[in-house]
Design a protein around this motif. Sequence first.
Motif, PDB file in Angstrom:
ATOM      1  N   THR A 406     -40.895 -21.775  10.244  1.00 62.84           N
ATOM      2  CA  THR A 406     -40.330 -20.601  10.885  1.00 62.84           C
ATOM      3  C   THR A 406     -39.969 -20.971  12.312  1.00 62.84           C
ATOM      4  O   THR A 406     -40.525 -21.916  12.885  1.00 62.84           O
ATOM      5  CB  THR A 406     -41.339 -19.429  10.892  1.00 62.84           C
ATOM      6  OG1 THR A 406     -40.818 -18.361  11.680  1.00 62.84           O
ATOM      7  CG2 THR A 406     -42.689 -19.844  11.462  1.00 62.84           C
ATOM      8  N   ASP A 407     -39.031 -20.229  12.894  1.00 63.43           N
ATOM      9  CA  ASP A 407     -38.689 -20.445  14.295  1.00 63.43           C
ATOM     10  C   ASP A 407     -39.751 -19.887  15.231  1.00 63.43           C
ATOM     11  O   ASP A 407     -39.797 -20.249  16.407  1.00 63.43           O
ATOM     12  CB  ASP A 407     -37.346 -19.777  14.619  1.00 63.43           C
ATOM     13  CG  ASP A 407     -36.175 -20.447  13.930  1.00 63.43           C
ATOM     14  OD1 ASP A 407     -36.277 -21.646  13.610  1.00 63.43           O
ATOM     15  OD2 ASP A 407     -35.155 -19.762  13.713  1.00 63.43           O
ATOM     16  N   TYR A 408     -40.589 -18.984  14.714  1.00 61.38           N
ATOM     17  CA  TYR A 408     -41.592 -18.327  15.545  1.00 61.38           C
ATOM     18  C   TYR A 408     -42.868 -19.172  15.661  1.00 61.38           C
ATOM     19  O   TYR A 408     -43.053 -20.132  14.921  1.00 61.38           O
ATOM     20  CB  TYR A 408     -41.941 -16.964  14.955  1.00 61.38           C
ATOM     21  CG  TYR A 408     -40.800 -15.987  14.925  1.00 61.38           C
ATOM     22  CD1 TYR A 408     -40.453 -15.254  16.053  1.00 61.38           C
ATOM     23  CD2 TYR A 408     -40.055 -15.780  13.757  1.00 61.38           C
ATOM     24  CE1 TYR A 408     -39.402 -14.340  16.036  1.00 61.38           C
ATOM     25  CE2 TYR A 408     -39.004 -14.873  13.721  1.00 61.38           C
ATOM     26  CZ  TYR A 408     -38.685 -14.160  14.858  1.00 61.38           C
ATOM     27  OH  TYR A 408     -37.652 -13.267  14.829  1.00 61.38           O
ATOM     28  N   GLY A 409     -43.745 -18.755  16.556  1.00 57.54           N
ATOM     29  CA  GLY A 409     -45.020 -19.445  16.708  1.00 57.54           C
ATOM     30  C   GLY A 409     -45.986 -18.638  17.541  1.00 57.54           C
ATOM     31  O   GLY A 409     -46.477 -19.099  18.576  1.00 57.54           O
ATOM     32  N   LEU A 410     -46.295 -17.409  17.098  1.00 57.65           N
ATOM     33  CA  LEU A 410     -47.176 -16.557  17.894  1.00 57.65           C
ATOM     34  C   LEU A 410     -48.637 -16.705  17.485  1.00 57.65           C
ATOM     35  O   LEU A 410     -49.466 -17.200  18.243  1.00 57.65           O
ATOM     36  CB  LEU A 410     -46.738 -15.099  17.801  1.00 57.65           C
ATOM     37  CG  LEU A 410     -47.562 -14.105  18.629  1.00 57.65           C
ATOM     38  CD1 LEU A 410     -47.637 -14.522  20.095  1.00 57.65           C
ATOM     39  CD2 LEU A 410     -47.014 -12.695  18.503  1.00 57.65           C
ATOM     40  N   THR A 411     -48.988 -16.272  16.261  1.00 62.71           N
ATOM     41  CA  THR A 411     -50.395 -16.251  15.880  1.00 62.71           C
ATOM     42  C   THR A 411     -50.543 -16.560  14.406  1.00 62.71           C
ATOM     43  O   THR A 411     -49.571 -16.546  13.641  1.00 62.71           O
ATOM     44  CB  THR A 411     -51.020 -14.879  16.212  1.00 62.71           C
ATOM     45  OG1 THR A 411     -52.412 -14.884  15.884  1.00 62.71           O
ATOM     46  CG2 THR A 411     -50.338 -13.764  15.454  1.00 62.71           C
ATOM     47  N   ALA A 412     -51.765 -16.875  14.000  1.00 61.27           N
ATOM     48  CA  ALA A 412     -52.070 -17.162  12.596  1.00 61.27           C
ATOM     49  C   ALA A 412     -53.543 -16.869  12.368  1.00 61.27           C
ATOM     50  O   ALA A 412     -54.341 -16.816  13.308  1.00 61.27           O
ATOM     51  CB  ALA A 412     -51.758 -18.616  12.244  1.00 61.27           C
ATOM     52  N   GLY A 413     -53.907 -16.683  11.088  1.00 59.67           N
ATOM     53  CA  GLY A 413     -55.305 -16.536  10.693  1.00 59.67           C
ATOM     54  C   GLY A 413     -55.616 -17.543   9.602  1.00 59.67           C
ATOM     55  O   GLY A 413     -54.748 -17.878   8.787  1.00 59.67           O
ATOM     56  N   VAL A 414     -56.839 -18.030   9.594  1.00 61.12           N
ATOM     57  CA  VAL A 414     -57.289 -18.974   8.566  1.00 61.12           C
ATOM     58  C   VAL A 414     -58.584 -18.432   7.986  1.00 61.12           C
ATOM     59  O   VAL A 414     -59.600 -18.334   8.692  1.00 61.12           O
ATOM     60  CB  VAL A 414     -57.513 -20.390   9.135  1.00 61.12           C
ATOM     61  CG1 VAL A 414     -57.943 -21.340   8.020  1.00 61.12           C
ATOM     62  CG2 VAL A 414     -56.251 -20.910   9.823  1.00 61.12           C
ATOM     63  N   LEU A 415     -58.571 -18.058   6.700  1.00 59.60           N
ATOM     64  CA  LEU A 415     -59.745 -17.503   6.035  1.00 59.60           C
ATOM     65  C   LEU A 415     -60.345 -18.551   5.115  1.00 59.60           C
ATOM     66  O   LEU A 415     -59.697 -19.035   4.185  1.00 59.60           O
ATOM     67  CB  LEU A 415     -59.358 -16.251   5.251  1.00 59.60           C
ATOM     68  CG  LEU A 415     -58.818 -15.103   6.106  1.00 59.60           C
ATOM     69  CD1 LEU A 415     -58.338 -13.952   5.232  1.00 59.60           C
ATOM     70  CD2 LEU A 415     -59.878 -14.618   7.085  1.00 59.60           C
ATOM     71  N   THR A 416     -61.581 -18.905   5.401  1.00 60.91           N
ATOM     72  CA  THR A 416     -62.280 -19.952   4.668  1.00 60.91           C
ATOM     73  C   THR A 416     -63.776 -19.766   4.854  1.00 60.91           C
ATOM     74  O   THR A 416     -64.222 -19.155   5.831  1.00 60.91           O
ATOM     75  CB  THR A 416     -61.865 -21.350   5.174  1.00 60.91           C
ATOM     76  OG1 THR A 416     -62.686 -22.356   4.566  1.00 60.91           O
ATOM     77  CG2 THR A 416     -62.012 -21.465   6.686  1.00 60.91           C
ATOM     78  N   GLY A 417     -64.544 -20.286   3.919  1.00 52.95           N
ATOM     79  CA  GLY A 417     -65.992 -20.269   4.068  1.00 52.95           C
ATOM     80  C   GLY A 417     -66.529 -21.440   4.844  1.00 52.95           C
ATOM     81  O   GLY A 417     -67.741 -21.536   5.085  1.00 52.95           O
ATOM     82  N   ASP A 418     -65.682 -22.373   5.245  1.00 51.08           N
ATOM     83  CA  ASP A 418     -66.090 -23.600   5.939  1.00 51.08           C
ATOM     84  C   ASP A 418     -65.448 -23.599   7.323  1.00 51.08           C
ATOM     85  O   ASP A 418     -64.237 -23.845   7.453  1.00 51.08           O
ATOM     86  CB  ASP A 418     -65.638 -24.812   5.125  1.00 51.08           C
ATOM     87  CG  ASP A 418     -66.091 -26.144   5.718  1.00 51.08           C
ATOM     88  OD1 ASP A 418     -66.446 -26.163   6.917  1.00 51.08           O
ATOM     89  OD2 ASP A 418     -66.060 -27.159   4.993  1.00 51.08           O
ATOM     90  N   ALA A 419     -66.223 -23.316   8.344  1.00 53.61           N
ATOM     91  CA  ALA A 419     -65.684 -23.197   9.696  1.00 53.61           C
ATOM     92  C   ALA A 419     -65.048 -24.504  10.168  1.00 53.61           C
ATOM     93  O   ALA A 419     -64.013 -24.489  10.851  1.00 53.61           O
ATOM     94  CB  ALA A 419     -66.780 -22.762  10.667  1.00 53.61           C
TER      95      ALA A 419
END
Length: 486
Positions: A406-419
């Motif tokens: 994507t051309d954008y780059g603001l925020t993201a989330g990562v959901l996982t049980g392994d930090a």
Amino acid sequence: MTIHRGLHLGGREVPAAAGRTTTDLDPHTGEVHATVAAAGPVDVRRAVEAADTAFGPWSALPPSARRRVLLRAADVLESRSDEAVALMAAEVGAVAGWARFNVGLAADVLREAAAAATRPVGDVLATEAAGRLSMAVREPMGVVAAFAPWNAPLILGTRAIAAPLAAGNTVVLKASEDAPLASGLFLAEVLSAAGLPDGVLDVVTNDRADAAAVAEALIGDDRVRAVNFTGSTRVGRIVGELAARHLKPAVLELGGKNAVLVLDDADLGHAVDAVAFGAFNNAGQICMSADRALVHASVAEEFTARLAAKAAGLPHGDPTDPATVIGPLIDPASARRVAELVADAVGHGARVRAGGGPPDGAHHPATVLDRVTPAMRVHHEEAFGPVVTVIPVADDDEAVALADDTDYGLTAGVLTGDARRGLAVARRLRTGIVHVGDQTVDDEPQAPFGGVRASGYGRFGGRWGVEAFTTTRWLTLATEAARYPF
């Protein structure tokens, strides 16, 4: 009863020079909520004159005096929270929970700016010259041109002005045409009640047809020394070009095409709740909204079915109803645009798992799509509405590649049980913000907030906000006479 408001110039409410007004509509009912003065370039010059006159006395105040004003403003804002909730419902269709969040965070932005007012403002530097003290000193810039959007009017209106004021600047705030009260005039009332001197904050409101002329007059005024803009990438490009043409620094906080990465070891119940919140809070009208859920293929179908069921059960309708979760979009045109994105996706083979269909005025239901491909507009365009796409991925590598496609780059989330795994994925993502173990929508006034690429540049929050609206000067003090070669 319709509200009638003028411009806020030099601490007084005054009409536009030409006597013109413009309407402010309730997105839920379509009725006129308020009429406000419609400023033109002449009014912009009046606002800048007031701010420029106030700059000397305001910047000369002890920082503790500026801090006291900002702290009182936070208290005043919280004391008027019920009024603010009603205002946001009528002006932008905000449900009560989102409006109260605006009040709380805006108050905290003011308090964080107050704390910044007395932070160190420079450094003592090493120097090669004997008998000399060398210093880097940060000083206020002067008049700041600030632009506030409508979608989080109290938060983003406050963020447009708080750090510049704390640093000793004065501000001319161009309020959003869709929220002239909440994003501008109401905040001016709050700060005036807190003791802000006349002229330190001046607010102009305008008709949509005059937006370009007002922005050009404001940014082009020689007395304006910096630009602070939050809004769409399309308008941000124009503002950035104007600022560059006049050699003025700008902070641009723009749009996003944000993704939540759901890894194969994520707790699916939590993931569904997190993505639903990130996608549908404020009807998806947040720059940080989760447009895309990139879900490991092994759990994608179960995740999608559960997310669709949750979306279908979210109450939507009248924003003044305490049970409503999803209120209207800002206007019927926005709802039609979102519906067109969905229709385009369906026409290219996407499947509607929840929602969809034609809008009802400014209302569009929470919508979940799968079988989405790059041929569809919704794959690339910022939805800025209650729509989320679910895309299965084979592994972490594919999830990162799609998130960054994507051309954008603001925020993201990562959901996982392994930090540790989540942090490793987060470090690979090309965004200004990543939340491991959470979704995309989060904001804290002490943290550096901002994006990269088409999501803008510069940072708000904490010391970064103050640095953005101060200029660094090099000062030396000779403690003994220098010797010269001739």
